[in-house]
Motif scaffolding. Structure first.
Motif, PDB file in Angstrom:
ATOM      1  N   UNK A 276       0.705  -1.178  -0.017  1.00 50.51           N
ATOM      2  CA  UNK A 276       0.055   0.179  -0.058  1.00 50.51           C
ATOM      3  C   UNK A 276       0.909   1.358  -0.013  1.00 50.51           C
ATOM      4  N   UNK A 277       1.946   1.166   0.880  1.00 49.86           N
ATOM      5  CA  UNK A 277       2.919   2.154   0.920  1.00 49.86           C
ATOM      6  C   UNK A 277       3.519   2.434  -0.536  1.00 49.86           C
ATOM      7  N   UNK A 278       3.881   1.387  -1.309  1.00 53.57           N
ATOM      8  CA  UNK A 278       4.682   1.579  -2.518  1.00 53.57           C
ATOM      9  C   UNK A 278       3.647   2.086  -3.527  1.00 53.57           C
ATOM     10  N   UNK A 279       2.226   1.711  -3.526  1.00 53.34           N
ATOM     11  CA  UNK A 279       1.418   2.023  -4.631  1.00 53.34           C
ATOM     12  C   UNK A 279       1.072   3.474  -4.112  1.00 53.34           C
ATOM     13  N   UNK A 280       0.586   4.024  -2.768  1.00 51.38           N
ATOM     14  CA  UNK A 280       0.086   5.302  -2.539  1.00 51.38           C
ATOM     15  C   UNK A 280       0.880   6.089  -1.843  1.00 51.38           C
ATOM     16  N   UNK A 281       1.882   5.774  -1.089  1.00 50.86           N
ATOM     17  CA  UNK A 281       2.779   6.502  -0.351  1.00 50.86           C
ATOM     18  C   UNK A 281       3.724   7.264  -0.801  1.00 50.86           C
ATOM     19  N   UNK A 282       4.449   6.384  -1.758  1.00 50.22           N
ATOM     20  CA  UNK A 282       5.678   6.714  -2.271  1.00 50.22           C
ATOM     21  C   UNK A 282       5.687   7.501  -3.331  1.00 50.22           C
ATOM     22  N   UNK A 283       6.118   8.735  -3.730  1.00 49.35           N
ATOM     23  CA  UNK A 283       6.334   9.448  -4.899  1.00 49.35           C
ATOM     24  C   UNK A 283       7.149   8.552  -6.142  1.00 49.35           C
ATOM     25  N   UNK A 284       6.552   8.416  -7.237  1.00 46.19           N
ATOM     26  CA  UNK A 284       7.441   7.668  -8.068  1.00 46.19           C
ATOM     27  C   UNK A 284       8.430   8.969  -8.963  1.00 46.19           C
ATOM     28  N   UNK A 285       9.770   8.381  -9.210  1.00 45.64           N
ATOM     29  CA  UNK A 285      10.666   9.221  -9.503  1.00 45.64           C
ATOM     30  C   UNK A 285      10.807   9.106 -10.976  1.00 45.64           C
ATOM     31  N   UNK A 286      10.330   7.953 -11.631  1.00 47.76           N
ATOM     32  CA  UNK A 286      10.358   7.640 -13.073  1.00 47.76           C
ATOM     33  C   UNK A 286       9.612   6.649 -13.668  1.00 47.76           C
ATOM     34  N   UNK A 287       9.724   6.288 -14.836  1.00 45.23           N
ATOM     35  CA  UNK A 287       8.893   5.172 -15.176  1.00 45.23           C
ATOM     36  C   UNK A 287       9.546   4.282 -16.174  1.00 45.23           C
ATOM     37  N   UNK A 288       8.790   3.003 -16.479  1.00 44.60           N
ATOM     38  CA  UNK A 288       9.652   2.139 -17.554  1.00 44.60           C
ATOM     39  C   UNK A 288       8.376   1.479 -18.109  1.00 44.60           C
ATOM     40  N   UNK A 289       8.501   1.252 -19.654  1.00 44.48           N
ATOM     41  CA  UNK A 289       7.497   0.781 -20.537  1.00 44.48           C
ATOM     42  C   UNK A 289       7.892  -0.680 -20.917  1.00 44.48           C
ATOM     43  N   UNK A 335       3.340  -0.245 -10.170  1.00 36.95           N
ATOM     44  CA  UNK A 335       4.252   0.515  -9.788  1.00 36.95           C
ATOM     45  C   UNK A 335       5.177  -0.388  -8.556  1.00 36.95           C
ATOM     46  N   UNK A 336       6.585  -0.062  -8.495  1.00 37.09           N
ATOM     47  CA  UNK A 336       7.437  -0.673  -7.705  1.00 37.09           C
ATOM     48  C   UNK A 336       8.606  -0.385  -7.436  1.00 37.09           C
ATOM     49  N   UNK A 337       9.449  -0.818  -6.568  1.00 31.98           N
ATOM     50  CA  UNK A 337      10.753  -0.218  -6.368  1.00 31.98           C
ATOM     51  C   UNK A 337      11.927  -0.782  -7.013  1.00 31.98           C
ATOM     52  N   UNK A 338      12.639  -0.034  -8.008  1.00 30.66           N
ATOM     53  CA  UNK A 338      13.602  -0.505  -9.008  1.00 30.66           C
ATOM     54  C   UNK A 338      15.074  -0.889  -8.018  1.00 30.66           C
ATOM     55  N   UNK A 339      15.429  -2.032  -8.484  1.00 28.75           N
ATOM     56  CA  UNK A 339      16.533  -2.789  -8.169  1.00 28.75           C
ATOM     57  C   UNK A 339      17.737  -2.033  -8.726  1.00 28.75           C
ATOM     58  N   UNK A 340      17.603  -1.121  -9.727  1.00 28.36           N
ATOM     59  CA  UNK A 340      18.780  -0.523 -10.486  1.00 28.36           C
ATOM     60  C   UNK A 340      18.507   1.090 -10.865  1.00 28.36           C
ATOM     61  N   UNK A 341      19.346   1.496 -11.198  1.00 38.52           N
ATOM     62  CA  UNK A 341      19.274   2.993 -11.469  1.00 38.52           C
ATOM     63  C   UNK A 341      18.900   3.187 -12.880  1.00 38.52           C
ATOM     64  N   UNK A 342      18.324   4.313 -13.518  1.00 37.08           N
ATOM     65  CA  UNK A 342      17.636   4.256 -14.634  1.00 37.08           C
ATOM     66  C   UNK A 342      18.807   4.022 -15.830  1.00 37.08           C
ATOM     67  N   UNK A 343      20.188   4.527 -15.407  1.00 35.12           N
ATOM     68  CA  UNK A 343      21.102   4.399 -16.295  1.00 35.12           C
ATOM     69  C   UNK A 343      21.404   2.797 -16.567  1.00 35.12           C
TER      70      UNK A 343
END
Ligand code: GLU
Length: 377
Positions: A276-289, A335-343
């Motif tokens: 619930x925190x991942x979905x609605x509490x956290x602010x998204x910093x980027x996205x992937x397709x 929505x989720x927590x990324x294990x890597x940087x965008x780079x």
């Protein structure tokens, strides 16, 4: 319909009540003392019946405008924040004195979007609410409008209230407004508009209907209420929208009377508190397709998201940041927590395990988002 509502209202222990600016202000502007007295009286009665009540209250800006004799909201953001600082104080003064007459104590919690984005602070909000309840104090929550950054505000308390309801695992969210509930068309424009008593499934049609219906004072309108119903539904919490000025509105709601619009939650979709925190509490910093194969794997098979299915990376994010997952045809699917940087994701996207191992070694070789940190909508 009443029986259906009663089924969901059988074992209530803890409820969140959100009251909007339009319910707290009179037509001439300023606080509507009569409605505030009614509201605090009703809440006090509910509390006396051993129910835990948490209030999410708007009205700071509306109260501040009146206090400062301003006709309209200032355009300069810092000035608006100053108005909220004045109004929040005045609002709490009024709450405090009305509740005092009912022998009830209140405590104020002001939160920003940034607070809910950090796990520890998010949990602190919950702990403070629980401690206030233990002390028999009614928590009154609002967005901290005086310090919140304009770009990342909740903006409307409907969303904040749904987030709080999920955070403390409330049994019901009541949204009190200046409208009787959700109508099949705008009741201000069409006399034939009919109130929808129960919503079972928040589909595109419901969102379309809600799209055109606003409120005179608050930031929300019907569309943000529908968004909050979606959050509640996903969290397994029923929600009701009703008119704050109806007599004994809360007592009648709790008795399961056919009043306002009742949103039935998804039964099987109760997600964990971390999700619930991942979905609605956290602010998204980027996205992937992602491609269709990856969409199928994460949506229908409950798998983690692997690099091979990623087709595009957007934004500049770090390992551990929250990111949105879009389908190939641009639907927000997770929505989720990324294990890597965008780079790093840009380096490994579209590649399978063997290729990644061969080119970059084991450090870049694992799920982009592990299924335990992935929320599929
Ligand atoms: N936080 C705003 C206030 O207290 C209200 C936001 C809303 O209208 O939902 O004025």
């Amino acid at each position: 319909m009443e029986n259906l509502r009663k089924k969901y209202l059988k074992k209530l222990k803890r409820i969140v009540v959100k009251i909007g600016s339009s319910s707290l202000t009179s037509s001439s502007g300023g606080l509507d003392m009569e409605n505030l007295q009614k509201f605090t009286g009703e809440i006090s009665k509910i509390k006396d019946e051993s129910l835990e009540v948490i209030i999410v209250s708007s009205g700071a800006i509306a109260a501040g405008l009146k206090y400062l004799n301003l006709e309209e909201k200032p355009k300069k953001y810092s000035m608006l924040q100053a108005v909220a600082a004045v109004g929040q104080h005045d609002l709490m003064r009024v709450y405090s004195s009305f509740f005092y007459k009912n022998c009830k104590k209140v405590g104020q919690i002001l939160v920003t979007r940034e607070d809910t984005s950090k796990r520890e602070q998010y949990l602190n909000i919950k702990n403070t609410i629980f401690s206030l309840l233990e002390l028999n104090v009614i928590p009154i929550i609002n967005e901290n409008d005086s310090v919140a950054l304009d770009e990342i505000k909740f903006g409307d308390n409907d969303t904040l209230a749904a987030l709080i309801a999920g955070l403390i695992e409330a049994d019901l969210l009541i949204i009190l407004s200046d409208i009787d509930g959700l109508f099949n068309k705008n009741p201000k424009l069409y006399e034939s508009a009919k109130l929808i008593s129960v919503v079972n499934n928040i589909n595109e049609e419901i969102e379309r209907i809600a799209g055109g219906i606003g409120s005179s004072y608050g930031s929300g309108g019907m569309i943000t209420k529908i968004r909050s119903a979606k959050i509640c539904s996903f969290s397994g919490i029923p929600m009701i929208i009703a008119n704050s000025r109806e007599p004994e509105v809360m007592q009648r709601i709790l008795k399961g009377k056919n009043i306002g619009t009742f949103f039935i939650p998804e039964a099987a979709r109760r997600i964990t508190s971390v999700k619930r925190w991942i979905a609605y509490g956290m602010i998204a910093k980027g996205s992937i397709k992602v491609d269709e194969g990856a969409e199928e794997a994460i949506v229908y098979k409950g798998r983690s998201l692997l690099p091979v299915g990623v087709i595009e990376v957007n934004g500049n994010f770090k390992k551990g940041d929250n990111i949105i997952v879009f389908s190939a045809d641009n639907r927000m699917i997770a929505k989720g927590i990324s294990n890597f940087t965008s780079e790093d994701i840009n380096k490994i996207k579209g590649k399978n395990e063997k290729e990644i191992l061969g080119n970059f070694g084991p450090d870049l070789c694992c799920e982009i988002i592990h299924r335990d940190s992935l929320v599929v909508f």
